[in-house]
Design a protein around this motif. Structure first.
Motif, PDB file in Angstrom:
ATOM      1  N   CYS A 154      -2.688  -7.210  -5.775  1.00 39.25           N
ATOM      2  CA  CYS A 154      -1.603  -6.588  -6.562  1.00 39.25           C
ATOM      3  C   CYS A 154      -0.720  -7.416  -6.909  1.00 39.25           C
ATOM      4  O   CYS A 154      -0.137  -7.279  -8.079  1.00 39.25           O
ATOM      5  CB  CYS A 154      -1.178  -5.317  -5.978  1.00 39.25           C
ATOM      6  SG  CYS A 154      -2.182  -3.926  -5.515  1.00 39.25           S
ATOM      7  N   ARG A 213      -1.287  -9.555 -10.146  1.00 41.84           N
ATOM      8  CA  ARG A 213      -1.016  -8.842 -11.215  1.00 41.84           C
ATOM      9  C   ARG A 213       0.420  -8.775 -11.705  1.00 41.84           C
ATOM     10  O   ARG A 213       1.229  -9.010 -12.596  1.00 41.84           O
ATOM     11  CB  ARG A 213      -1.597  -7.416 -11.309  1.00 41.84           C
ATOM     12  CG  ARG A 213      -3.021  -7.455 -11.221  1.00 41.84           C
ATOM     13  CD  ARG A 213      -3.642  -5.853 -11.729  1.00 41.84           C
ATOM     14  NE  ARG A 213      -3.415  -4.944 -10.452  1.00 41.84           N
ATOM     15  CZ  ARG A 213      -4.344  -4.866  -9.361  1.00 41.84           C
ATOM     16  NH1 ARG A 213      -5.447  -5.469  -9.515  1.00 41.84           N
ATOM     17  NH2 ARG A 213      -4.123  -4.083  -8.355  1.00 41.84           N
ATOM     18  N   SER A 214       1.372  -8.598 -10.354  1.00 41.70           N
ATOM     19  CA  SER A 214       2.677  -8.442 -10.593  1.00 41.70           C
ATOM     20  C   SER A 214       3.452  -9.780 -10.820  1.00 41.70           C
ATOM     21  O   SER A 214       4.017  -9.840 -11.902  1.00 41.70           O
ATOM     22  CB  SER A 214       3.347  -8.133  -9.394  1.00 41.70           C
ATOM     23  OG  SER A 214       3.017  -6.715  -8.904  1.00 41.70           O
ATOM     24  N   PRO A 240      -3.671  -5.622 -15.513  1.00 42.93           N
ATOM     25  CA  PRO A 240      -2.346  -5.176 -15.353  1.00 42.93           C
ATOM     26  C   PRO A 240      -1.854  -4.107 -16.527  1.00 42.93           C
ATOM     27  O   PRO A 240      -2.472  -4.678 -17.692  1.00 42.93           O
ATOM     28  CB  PRO A 240      -1.252  -6.372 -15.520  1.00 42.93           C
ATOM     29  CG  PRO A 240      -2.009  -7.641 -15.190  1.00 42.93           C
ATOM     30  CD  PRO A 240      -3.778  -7.209 -15.570  1.00 42.93           C
ATOM     31  N   GLU A 244       5.173   2.205 -13.194  1.00 39.51           N
ATOM     32  CA  GLU A 244       4.796   1.570 -14.472  1.00 39.51           C
ATOM     33  C   GLU A 244       5.202   2.305 -15.551  1.00 39.51           C
ATOM     34  O   GLU A 244       5.305   1.470 -16.460  1.00 39.51           O
ATOM     35  CB  GLU A 244       3.204   1.471 -13.981  1.00 39.51           C
ATOM     36  CG  GLU A 244       2.608   0.882 -12.896  1.00 39.51           C
ATOM     37  CD  GLU A 244       2.858  -0.664 -13.008  1.00 39.51           C
ATOM     38  OE1 GLU A 244       3.342  -1.075 -13.961  1.00 39.51           O
ATOM     39  OE2 GLU A 244       2.865  -1.149 -11.981  1.00 39.51           O
TER      40      GLU A 244
END
Length: 498
Positions: free
Chosen positions: A193, A196-197, A356, A437
């Motif tokens: 994760c 992706r961030s 993402p 998101e």
């Protein structure tokens, strides 16, 4: 009689699952007329065709720039996760303190992009900004999840210790060894994760893969964009091969040297920012009546419209995520498809969950034009890929009778009813994530809370931006509480990816 009572409980639980599912679907249909999901482009097919042509002809000329962006992406993620995991594990043992629980809830409720925008005002486009943007919310996430994992462990080993054994020793020698395998598994998932961030931090100017991807798409160079996406997919897919525990110390040392060498504004602005810039003039002057009027005005003019669109898009994305999950999870289950189809399905689910949401929404905006539709599709595709992958893995541990039906009958009457509680538990667990998101989609021009936050930062109205970020955090906390209540009502176990 006990058998009848057990059947009644199962029937009652099934009715609750059906009722909640139907209620959310009806709410999504009610949201459609009020959500901004219209297609603005007159001919989206032409732009999509150009993208497909670029996808099948990927190329990248500046290899040095690509490697630099890739190194920055991995460095931000690896260093932030390493620090957050250590700090989160320490705070997890203190999770029974109310102050720790409030800290964890407040930090994880704010998205990494918003943290990045905050720290950018203090440290500029520096490595410090990128690290803190991921580190701060991940500390809150690790604290909460590690504490839940530790709380699920047996207390029997602790009963063998002397009553005089210090509390820390009890944790280290009884609870932590039991939890270690789950902690490692979740940390590995959270690193994925973080990659992706880290990538999407490029959308606010940091030199990660997202920065070059946004530039390539804006310039219409879809071949370069395709090369970046393929590199990112390969990075995610190969994690299990190169992320070895014994090599992590070496990776951390290398990551320090891979951080971007960008100028920083320095920490001298920190105190000014938190003591003056984020507060309206009326608060600084002690005019509380005027301050109350100011906050009321900002709430009615900015926060309320942003909250409305954020919740509408979240609800649509949540229901669409559920539908796509039920559609795609069979592609990854050996009980429902053959080996060849399952191999292709696993690759497809990898692409879905590795892309993402913000990257996918940015691509879809070029096709469908500025509206909330790209955000809904992007959120649903990413989250459905993740949940479908986990549900497919779960379905493979089920045992089927020798005379079990095949094809659609097996899917509808044998597998799906048995995995449905786990499916709903994961879906409601992701509800808060989808809301976070949805809020940041405003960075792309969609009228969610992030749009008003980004506009306030661009106009250097830090007081407005801070107020809206607090509203976003409170909204996330409320949705998280509602999600927990619904999971309790449906008698669902806590399910966390990883």
């Amino acid at each position: 009689m006990p058998a009848e009572k057990s059947a009644q409980r199962q029937f009652s639980s099934g009715r609750r699952l059906a009722f909640v599912s139907l209620l959310f679907v009806i709410c999504a249909f009610c949201c459609v007329p009020f959500a901004d999901i219209a297609i603005a482009q007159s001919e989206p097919g032409r732009e999509l065709l150009r993208m497909l042509q670029g996808l099948f002809s990927p190329h990248w000329q500046d290899i040095g720039g690509l490697l630099s962006a890739l190194g920055s992406t991995v460095a931000f993620a690896l260093l932030a996760v390493a620090l957050a995991a250590v700090l989160g594990l320490g705070l997890a043992f203190l999770f029974h303190w109310r102050l720790v629980r409030i800290f964890a809830a407040s930090t994880r409720a704010v998205h990494e992009i918003f943290w990045g925008l905050i720290f950018m005002q203090i440290y500029g486009l520096s490595a410090t900004t990128g690290l803190l943007a991921i580190l701060i919310p991940y500390i809150g996430i690790f604290t909460k999840v590690y504490a839940e994992i530790i709380q699920q462990q047996s207390r029997i080993p602790a009963s063998t210790l002397s009553p005089q054994t210090p509390l820390l020793s009890r944790y280290l020698y009884t609870l932590l060894p039991q939890s270690w395998a789950q902690i490692q598994s979740y940390t590995r998932y959270r690193f994925e994760c973080a990659l992706r961030s880290s990538a999407i931090l490029g959308f606010i100017g940091l030199p990660t893969l997202g920065f070059h991807l946004e530039t390539a798409f804006k310039q219409g160079d879809y071949s370069e964009a395709a090369a970046l996406l393929l590199i990112f997919y390969m990075l995610i897919a190969s994690i299990k091969y190169w992320l070895k525990v014994r090599l992590i110390p070496v990776y951390l040392i290398v990551a320090v040297f891979l951080l971007p060498d960008s100028p920083a504004m320095g920490g001298s602005y920190f105190w000014q920012f938190i003591s003056q810039d984020i507060w309206p003039r009326a608060v600084l002057e002690g005019q509380w009546g005027d301050a109350l009027n100011w906050y009321q005005k900002q709430f009615m003019q900015l926060a309320l419209p942003g909250i409305g669109q954020t919740l509408l898009l979240t609800q649509l994305a949540l229901v669409l995520t559920g539908l796509l999950t039920l559609l795609f999870y069979p592609w990854g289950s050996r009980l429902l498809v053959g080996k060849k189809l399952r191999l292709g399905g696993a690759g497809f689910l990898l692409v879905m969950r590795s892309t993402p949401e913000m990257m996918l929404a940015f691509i879809l905006l070029l096709v469908f034009g500025p509206s909330g539709l790209p955000a809904v599709i992007a959120l649903a595709v990413h989250n459905a890929g993740l949940i479908a992958y986990l549900i497919a893995r779960y379905s493979e541990v089920l045992t089927l009778p020798p005379d079990a039906p095949r094809g659609f009958n097996r899917y509808f009457y044998n597998i799906t009813p048995r995995i449905y509680p786990q499916f709903l538990a994961l879906l409601f667990y992701r509800w808060e994530v989808i809301l976070r998101e949805s809020a940041i989609m405003g960075i792309l021009g969609i009228s969610t809370l992030g749009f008003y936050i980004d506009s306030a930062f661009e106009d250097m109205h830090f007081d407005k931006a801070f107020f809206l970020i607090v509203i976003t955090a409170l909204l996330n906390v409320l949705v998280d509480m509602l999600s927990r209540r619904i999971r309790q009502y449906c008698q669902l176990q806590e399910q966390q990816p990883g």
